[in-house]
Design an enzyme around this catalytic site. Structure first.
Site, mmCIF file in Angstrom:
data_model
loop_
_atom_site.group_PDB
_atom_site.id
_atom_site.type_symbol
_atom_site.label_atom_id
_atom_site.label_comp_id
_atom_site.label_asym_id
_atom_site.label_seq_id
_atom_site.Cartn_x
_atom_site.Cartn_y
_atom_site.Cartn_z
ATOM 1 N N HIS A 1 49.296 40.887 44.509
ATOM 2 C CA HIS A 1 48.354 41.828 45.063
ATOM 3 C C HIS A 1 48.609 43.165 45.938
ATOM 4 O O HIS A 1 47.997 43.908 46.411
ATOM 5 C CB HIS A 1 47.605 40.832 46.524
ATOM 6 C CG HIS A 1 46.469 40.598 46.724
ATOM 7 N ND1 HIS A 1 45.888 42.334 47.293
ATOM 8 C CD2 HIS A 1 45.704 40.017 47.961
ATOM 9 C CE1 HIS A 1 44.316 42.106 47.832
ATOM 10 N NE2 HIS A 1 44.073 40.802 47.783
ATOM 11 N N ASP B 1 33.854 39.129 29.071
ATOM 12 C CA ASP B 1 33.389 38.848 27.253
ATOM 13 C C ASP B 1 35.119 39.187 26.642
ATOM 14 O O ASP B 1 34.554 40.067 26.137
ATOM 15 C CB ASP B 1 32.638 39.100 27.544
ATOM 16 C CG ASP B 1 31.997 38.207 25.358
ATOM 17 O OD1 ASP B 1 33.191 38.068 24.844
ATOM 18 O OD2 ASP B 1 30.880 37.888 25.419
#
Length: 441
Positions: free
Chosen positions: A166, A384
Site C-alpha cells: 500500500h 474478467d
C-alpha cells in the site's frame, strides 16, 4: 463465534504447491521513483489484500495464462515487480532492476472448498489461507516483493488472492492494474491505458524518514484490543434508493446540492454503527474517508496516475447529536468535509505533514470511528481474465480495526453496494439485528 471450528478446519484445506516469481517480459533496466508525500504515511499499514474467485474448469492452463498475462502487464506496471529502497539521503523510493525477483506467485490447491462456500462467507476467516502476506507491514517491501499473488485451485473454480504494498499504490491504481492484467489475459496485445508513473509531478518534496521494522514485523495485532468480527452486508438497489431518498427527504439547510449515494450511505453506516456501540451522548465519534485526490489537486492528475493519491478526510460530532438530529445533520457533516478538501486544503495538509511527518498506523483513524476505504465506483466485477466475471470480490483480514468499512460494487450490479464492516463483536451483533440498518427490502 459460531462455526469458528469449522472455519479453522476449512483453512487447513489449502495446500501450497509451489512458489515462483514472474518478471516483466522484456528488459527494462534500472528505474528509480521517489515515494511522495501521498505515499509515505502508509509505510506502517499492512499490505492491501484482495480476493477474487471465479467459477471455471481446466485449471492447469489458467495458472499458466495468468502468469503469461502478468509478464506482459508488468512491462508497463514494472514498479510492482520492484522493491522499496532508500536513496543516499534516506528518502524512500521504488526501485526496479532486471535482476530483481519480480512478483511472487504462489500456486495452491483447496479441492474441498467450493465457490458457493466462499460466496456465502460473510466474515474473512475462510479467506486467510487464500491470500498471502497476512499481517505483513508495507515497510517490509524493502526486502519482499511489492506484489504477491496466490492462485488457488478450488473444487469448482479458482481463487486469486493478491497482496499489494500500500506504500506504492492506492485502490484506483490497484484496480487499474487488475483490469489491465485481465485485459491481457482475455486476448489484448497491450494495456489500453498505460499507468502514469511520474509521481513527482504531483509533489516533489523530499521527506527523509527514519523508519525501521519492529522486532517482530509479522505481528499478532488481531490479539490486541477488542475482539473484532467482520461482516458483509449486501445492500440492493432498492435499499440504496431507500437510504438515499430518506437522507434527501429534507434538503440541506444551506441549499447546497443534494446528498450523493456515497454521502447518504456514509451517514447510514455511521449513524447505525454509533447506535450499535451504545455510546454516551457526549462521546465523540469520528467519520473518516479516504478520498481520491487525482481531480482535486492543482494541476489535476490523470485517472491513470500510479501511486497513492488519497487523503484521509475527517469529520467529528457527539454521538448524541448524530442520533437526535435528522439524517441531514450527519450527511451534511460528511458532505461539507468532502467539499472542503480542495486543492488549497490538500496543499496545506501536505505542507503540515512534511514539516512534521507522522506515519499512520492503520488504526489511527480517530475515536469511536467509522472509516471508509475502497469505493463502489471501482468496476471490480469487470475483472474478467477470459473465463467470466468473478463470483465474489472481497478484502482480506489485513488493515482491519474497530470501525473499518470497505465498500464494493454489488455483485448484482446497478446501484447495489456491498459493505464490509469490522466491529467489536458485541456491537456487530447489535448491528446485525438492527432492521433499520439492514433494510432487507
Amino acid at each position: 463465534m459460531a462455526g469458528d471450528s469449522g472455519k479453522k478446519e476449512e483453512m487447513s484445506k489449502v495446500k501450497i504447491i509451489s512458489t515462483s516469481h514472474v518478471k516483466p517480459g522484456k528488459m527494462i533496466g534500472r528505474k528509480e521513483c521517489q515515494l511522495v508525500t501521498f505515499d509515505l504515511p502508509y509505510l506502517a499499514f499492512h499490505y492491501n489484500q484482495k480476493l477474487l474467485f471465479y467459477k471455471c474448469g481446466q485449471l492447469e492452463e489458467k495458472v499458466e495464462k495468468l502468469k503469461d498475462g502478468l509478464r506482459v502487464v508488468l512491462e508497463e506496471f514494472y514498479q510492482l515487480a520492484g522493491k522499496l529502497g532508500k536513496d543516499e539521503d534516506g528518502v524512500f523510493r521504488v526501485e526496479y532492476d532486471d535482476d530483481m525477483d519480480g512478483v511472487e506467485v504462489v500456486e495452491a490447491t483447496a479441492m474441498e472448498i467450493g465457490i458457493e462456500e466462499l460466496a456465502a462467507e460473510d466474515g474473512t476467516a475462510s479467506f486467510k489461507d487464500l491470500i498471502p502476506y497476512n499481517g505483513v507491514l508495507n515497510l517490509e517491501g524493502l526486502h519482499r516483493p511489492l506484489l504477491s499473488v496466490q492462485v488457488t485451485k478450488l473444487k469448482d473454480g479458482v481463487a486469486i488472492g493478491c497482496a499489494f504494498n500500500h506504500a506504492i499504490l492506492d485502490g484506483t491504481s490497484t484496480w487499474h492494474f487488475m483490469s489491465s492484467w485481465a485485459q491481457i489475459c482475455s486476448g489484448s496485445n497491450s494495456v489500453s491505458v498505460s499507468p502514469f508513473l511520474e509521481r513527482t509531478k504531483v509533489r516533489n518534496t523530499r521527506v527523509k524518514l527514519d523508519l525501521s521494522l519492529p522486532p517482530n514485523p509479522v505481528n499478532g495485532d488481531a490479539n490486541q484490543g477488542p475482539q473484532l468480527r467482520e461482516k458483509l452486508f449486501r445492500f440492493s438497489e432498492a435499499a440504496i434508493d431507500k437510504i438515499k431518498s430518506k437522507v434527501n427527504s429534507t434538503p440541506p439547510s444551506d441549499s447546497s446540492k443534494p446528498f450523493s449515494t456515497f454521502q447518504s450511505l456514509a451517514y447510514h453506516v455511521w449513524h447505525h454503527v454509533t447506535l450499535a456501540r451504545e455510546l454516551k451522548p457526549q462521546d465523540f465519534t469520528v467519520f473518516t474517508l479516504f478520498a481520491d485526490c487525482r481531480k482535486r489537486v492543482d494541476p489535476p492528475m490523470p485517472e491513470s496516475y500510479f501511486g497513492n493519491l488519497i487523503h484521509a478526510i475527517f469529520t467529528v460530532t457527539a454521538a448524541g447529536l448524530l442520533s437526535a438530529n435528522p439524517p441531514q445533520f450527519g450527511a451534511s457533516l460528511v458532505q461539507k468535509a468532502i467539499e472542503a478538501h480542495n486543492a488549497k486544503a490538500i496543499e496545506e495538509r501536505n505542507k503540515e505533514w512534511e514539516a512534521a511527518p507522522k506515519i499512520f498506523e492503520y488504526k489511527d483513524a480517530g475515536v469511536n470511528c467509522v472509516a471508509v476505504g475502497s469505493s463502489p465506483r471501482f468496476k471490480v466485477y469487470d475483472v474478467d481474465f477470459g473465463w467470466g466475471k468473478p463470483e465474489g470480490v472481497r478484502s482480506g483480514s489485513n488493515n482491519r480495526f474497530d470501525g473499518m468499512v470497505y465498500l464494493y460494487q454489488g455483485k448484482s450490479g446497478g446501484r447495489s453496494i456491498d459493505v464490509e464492516i469490522a466491529l467489536e463483536a458485541g456491537a456487530l451483533e447489535k448491528l446485525e439485528k438492527d432492521k433499520e440498518f439492514v433494510l432487507e427490502v
